[in-house]
Design a protein around this motif. Structure first.
Motif, PDB file in Angstrom:
ATOM      1  N   LEU A 180      36.401 -54.296  98.608  1.00 41.55           N
ATOM      2  CA  LEU A 180      35.240 -54.538  98.004  1.00 41.55           C
ATOM      3  C   LEU A 180      34.123 -54.457  98.784  1.00 41.55           C
ATOM      4  CD1 LEU A 180      36.179 -57.940  95.952  1.00 41.55           C
ATOM      5  CD2 LEU A 180      36.262 -55.560  95.402  1.00 41.55           C
ATOM      6  N   VAL A 181      34.199 -54.119 100.132  1.00 43.32           N
ATOM      7  CA  VAL A 181      33.047 -53.793 100.967  1.00 43.32           C
ATOM      8  C   VAL A 181      32.150 -52.498 100.514  1.00 43.32           C
ATOM      9  CG1 VAL A 181      32.414 -53.091 103.282  1.00 43.32           C
ATOM     10  CG2 VAL A 181      34.124 -54.740 103.043  1.00 43.32           C
ATOM     11  N   GLU A 182      33.080 -51.593 100.225  1.00 39.18           N
ATOM     12  CA  GLU A 182      32.057 -50.430  99.454  1.00 39.18           C
ATOM     13  C   GLU A 182      31.366 -50.706  98.252  1.00 39.18           C
ATOM     14  OE1 GLU A 182      33.721 -46.341 100.737  1.00 39.18           O
ATOM     15  OE2 GLU A 182      35.494 -47.669 100.635  1.00 39.18           O
ATOM     16  N   LYS A 183      32.216 -51.492  97.531  1.00 38.20           N
ATOM     17  CA  LYS A 183      31.631 -51.990  95.879  1.00 38.20           C
ATOM     18  C   LYS A 183      30.268 -52.672  96.211  1.00 38.20           C
ATOM     19  CE  LYS A 183      34.568 -49.951  93.209  1.00 38.20           C
ATOM     20  NZ  LYS A 183      33.871 -48.715  92.389  1.00 38.20           N
ATOM     21  N   PHE A 184      30.431 -53.824  97.302  1.00 40.94           N
ATOM     22  CA  PHE A 184      29.410 -54.513  97.365  1.00 40.94           C
ATOM     23  C   PHE A 184      27.997 -53.800  98.071  1.00 40.94           C
ATOM     24  CE2 PHE A 184      26.791 -57.209 100.340  1.00 40.94           C
ATOM     25  CZ  PHE A 184      26.677 -58.333  99.294  1.00 40.94           C
ATOM     26  N   THR A 185      28.482 -52.897  98.946  1.00 42.74           N
ATOM     27  CA  THR A 185      27.526 -52.189  99.646  1.00 42.74           C
ATOM     28  C   THR A 185      26.788 -51.160  98.491  1.00 42.74           C
ATOM     29  OG1 THR A 185      28.767 -51.959 101.627  1.00 42.74           O
ATOM     30  CG2 THR A 185      26.867 -50.536 101.375  1.00 42.74           C
ATOM     31  N   GLU A 186      27.287 -50.611  97.713  1.00 43.17           N
ATOM     32  CA  GLU A 186      26.830 -49.719  96.814  1.00 43.17           C
ATOM     33  C   GLU A 186      25.840 -50.738  95.821  1.00 43.17           C
ATOM     34  OE1 GLU A 186      28.268 -47.424  92.772  1.00 43.17           O
ATOM     35  OE2 GLU A 186      29.641 -47.718  94.350  1.00 43.17           O
ATOM     36  N   LEU A 187      26.232 -51.885  95.699  1.00 46.77           N
ATOM     37  CA  LEU A 187      25.444 -52.856  94.751  1.00 46.77           C
ATOM     38  C   LEU A 187      24.286 -53.127  95.686  1.00 46.77           C
ATOM     39  CD1 LEU A 187      25.006 -54.736  92.373  1.00 46.77           C
ATOM     40  CD2 LEU A 187      26.521 -56.428  93.605  1.00 46.77           C
ATOM     41  N   ALA A 188      24.156 -53.552  96.756  1.00 51.10           N
ATOM     42  CA  ALA A 188      23.245 -53.935  97.617  1.00 51.10           C
ATOM     43  C   ALA A 188      22.074 -53.047  97.785  1.00 51.10           C
ATOM     44  CB  ALA A 188      23.911 -54.593  99.027  1.00 51.10           C
ATOM     45  N   LEU A 189      22.839 -51.481  97.842  1.00 52.22           N
ATOM     46  CA  LEU A 189      21.698 -50.507  98.014  1.00 52.22           C
ATOM     47  C   LEU A 189      21.025 -50.115  96.760  1.00 52.22           C
ATOM     48  CD1 LEU A 189      23.922 -48.459 100.532  1.00 52.22           C
ATOM     49  CD2 LEU A 189      21.826 -49.682 100.968  1.00 52.22           C
ATOM     50  N   GLU A 216      33.664 -45.598 108.351  1.00 53.80           N
ATOM     51  CA  GLU A 216      33.537 -44.231 108.413  1.00 53.80           C
ATOM     52  C   GLU A 216      32.918 -43.628 107.220  1.00 53.80           C
ATOM     53  OE1 GLU A 216      37.290 -42.598 109.449  1.00 53.80           O
ATOM     54  OE2 GLU A 216      37.110 -43.452 111.629  1.00 53.80           O
ATOM     55  N   ARG A 217      33.158 -44.117 106.242  1.00 49.50           N
ATOM     56  CA  ARG A 217      32.725 -43.407 104.652  1.00 49.50           C
ATOM     57  C   ARG A 217      31.329 -43.896 104.677  1.00 49.50           C
ATOM     58  NH1 ARG A 217      37.999 -44.435 102.854  1.00 49.50           N
ATOM     59  NH2 ARG A 217      37.584 -46.623 102.056  1.00 49.50           N
ATOM     60  N   LEU A 218      31.048 -45.341 104.906  1.00 49.63           N
ATOM     61  CA  LEU A 218      29.731 -45.750 104.841  1.00 49.63           C
ATOM     62  C   LEU A 218      28.708 -44.896 105.749  1.00 49.63           C
ATOM     63  CD1 LEU A 218      30.279 -49.448 104.633  1.00 49.63           C
ATOM     64  CD2 LEU A 218      29.703 -48.145 102.925  1.00 49.63           C
ATOM     65  N   ALA A 219      29.222 -44.543 107.013  1.00 50.65           N
ATOM     66  CA  ALA A 219      28.299 -43.771 107.876  1.00 50.65           C
ATOM     67  C   ALA A 219      28.166 -42.570 107.334  1.00 50.65           C
ATOM     68  CB  ALA A 219      29.024 -43.690 109.021  1.00 50.65           C
ATOM     69  N   THR A 220      28.969 -41.841 106.860  1.00 49.03           N
ATOM     70  CA  THR A 220      28.950 -40.590 106.175  1.00 49.03           C
ATOM     71  C   THR A 220      27.705 -40.409 105.063  1.00 49.03           C
ATOM     72  OG1 THR A 220      30.813 -40.776 104.686  1.00 49.03           O
ATOM     73  CG2 THR A 220      31.009 -39.546 106.614  1.00 49.03           C
ATOM     74  N   GLN A 221      27.630 -41.820 104.349  1.00 49.78           N
ATOM     75  CA  GLN A 221      26.805 -41.706 103.385  1.00 49.78           C
ATOM     76  C   GLN A 221      25.309 -42.154 103.784  1.00 49.78           C
ATOM     77  OE1 GLN A 221      28.348 -44.748 100.556  1.00 49.78           O
ATOM     78  NE2 GLN A 221      30.354 -43.737 100.625  1.00 49.78           N
ATOM     79  N   GLY A 222      25.204 -42.394 105.167  1.00 43.04           N
ATOM     80  CA  GLY A 222      23.891 -42.647 105.669  1.00 43.04           C
ATOM     81  C   GLY A 222      23.513 -44.184 105.839  1.00 43.04           C
ATOM     82  N   LEU A 223      24.436 -44.950 105.692  1.00 41.12           N
ATOM     83  CA  LEU A 223      24.430 -46.380 105.778  1.00 41.12           C
ATOM     84  C   LEU A 223      24.160 -46.671 107.371  1.00 41.12           C
ATOM     85  CD1 LEU A 223      23.803 -49.273 104.635  1.00 41.12           C
ATOM     86  CD2 LEU A 223      26.236 -49.572 104.930  1.00 41.12           C
ATOM     87  N   ILE A 224      23.244 -47.230 107.823  1.00 39.85           N
ATOM     88  CA  ILE A 224      22.973 -47.863 108.921  1.00 39.85           C
ATOM     89  C   ILE A 224      23.578 -49.391 109.068  1.00 39.85           C
ATOM     90  CG2 ILE A 224      21.518 -48.285 111.020  1.00 39.85           C
ATOM     91  CD1 ILE A 224      19.874 -45.740 110.111  1.00 39.85           C
ATOM     92  N   TYR A 225      24.526 -49.558 109.922  1.00 44.02           N
ATOM     93  CA  TYR A 225      25.127 -50.811 109.883  1.00 44.02           C
ATOM     94  C   TYR A 225      25.182 -51.381 111.387  1.00 44.02           C
ATOM     95  CZ  TYR A 225      29.400 -48.672 110.632  1.00 44.02           C
ATOM     96  OH  TYR A 225      30.241 -47.704 111.402  1.00 44.02           O
ATOM     97  N   GLU A 226      25.116 -52.553 111.549  1.00 42.61           N
ATOM     98  CA  GLU A 226      25.454 -53.184 112.887  1.00 42.61           C
ATOM     99  C   GLU A 226      26.625 -54.197 112.971  1.00 42.61           C
ATOM    100  OE1 GLU A 226      21.359 -54.653 114.401  1.00 42.61           O
ATOM    101  OE2 GLU A 226      20.638 -54.042 112.367  1.00 42.61           O
ATOM    102  N   ILE A 227      27.131 -54.225 114.023  1.00 39.61           N
ATOM    103  CA  ILE A 227      28.391 -55.158 114.117  1.00 39.61           C
ATOM    104  C   ILE A 227      28.070 -56.306 114.978  1.00 39.61           C
ATOM    105  CG2 ILE A 227      30.666 -55.365 114.564  1.00 39.61           C
ATOM    106  CD1 ILE A 227      31.465 -52.309 113.665  1.00 39.61           C
ATOM    107  N   LEU A 228      28.042 -57.349 114.777  1.00 40.14           N
ATOM    108  CA  LEU A 228      27.814 -58.751 115.493  1.00 40.14           C
ATOM    109  C   LEU A 228      29.198 -59.318 115.695  1.00 40.14           C
ATOM    110  CD1 LEU A 228      26.370 -60.890 116.856  1.00 40.14           C
ATOM    111  CD2 LEU A 228      26.239 -61.987 114.484  1.00 40.14           C
TER     112      LEU A 228
END
Length: 285
Positions: free
Chosen positions: A36-45, A74-86
């Motif tokens: 669901l991470v990708e689905k949620f990211t899509e919604l948030a964007l 990796e897919r999120l990065a190719t879509q241009g999403l800039i994320y940080e990992i804590l």
């Protein structure tokens, strides 16, 4: 949008981190299933949403699905999403103690030994730790100290070098602190204990501090100590070390060690990016 993935070892403080992020305005979702991470990211964007700061808690509770997170990232990065990992971490001894204190079972060792679960978890999350933008080792941190470190990163946008330094004064007569990484013996300096006016005071008192710092020998030692930590700390960071305990000892841990520990703390406080605290273990003994 600022997008943060909060992960790390169970018992290292992820829940606390998410609460802190929520308090400073992040929309937080914990234990989201990997698919669901990708689905949620899509919604948030989606342009019409009000999310401008998002934090997702992802960890070993996802079970074997955690292995698929790499592909998702990796897919999120190719879509241009800039994320940080804590990444929240702690040493094994601390994690085991926390589990025993709370009497909770480890997600990977519900029917076995907690130690085995911790080992398996480290292996499973190694790829996330390697990619992490921020690594906070909570082994020696109180909740308020962890909050302060998170606020440095996510509120004050301070440079953070993924290392937390504890400066610890102690008395050799009570034993060397077992968690020390570096130990410095300052018993060669003149001892205020033998002066009646200073005997009952400590390195926190101006009179003792002035006495200890009144010798050229003290200043020469301080200069060499500062040069050494300036050399060592960046190399420890490069090597991946997240916790550093610098212990300074004198005979009883009340006068010389306290003074020198305070001086080193003041020196490092001027540096940017280091988590830092000071403790005087034996000052009241």
């Amino acid at each position: 949008m600022r997008f943060v993935i909060v992960t790390g070892m169970s018992g290292a403080g992820k829940s606390t981190a998410l609460k802190v992020l929520e308090d400073i305005g992040y929309f937080c979702v914990d234990n989201i299933p990997i698919p669901l991470v990708e689905k949620f990211t899509e919604l948030a964007l989606t342009p019409k949403t009000e999310y401008n700061k998002v934090a997702l808690g992802v960890d070993i509770r996802s079970g074997r699905e955690i292995e698929g997170l790499q592909s998702v990232l990796e897919r999120l990065a190719t879509q241009g999403l800039i994320y940080e990992i804590l990444y929240l971490d702690a040493n094994d001894t601390t994690l085991l103690r926390r589990y025993k204190e709370t009497r909770r079972s480890h997600p990977l060792a519900r029917d076995g030994r907690i130690e085995d679960g911790v080992v398996q978890e480290r292996e499973a999350l190694a790829f996330l730790r390697k990619q992490a933008d921020w690594i906070i080792d909570s082994s020696t941190l109180l909740v308020r100290e962890l909050r302060a470190e998170l606020e440095k990163i996510f509120v004050n946008s301070q440079e953070y070098r993924n290392i937390y330094i504890t400066i610890l004064s102690f008395g050799f007569k009570y034993g060397i602190p077992v968690d020390s990484d570096l130990v410095f013996d300052v018993r060669f300096l003149p001892n205020p204990y033998y002066l009646e006016a200073l005997k009952q005071k400590t390195g926190q008192d101006a009179e003792v501090r002035d006495y200890v710092l009144g010798f050229d020998l003290t200043h020469e030692f301080l200069k060499k100590l500062e040069d050494m930590v300036d050399f060592l700390i960046p190399n420890y960071v490069s090597e991946g070390k997240n916790q550093l305990v610098i212990s300074i000892g004198c005979t009883g841990g009340k006068h010389r060690s306290v003074t020198l520990a305070n001086c080193l703390y003041e020196y490092l406080s001027q540096k940017n990016g280091y988590g830092l605290k000071i403790e005087h273990r034996d000052i009241l003994k």
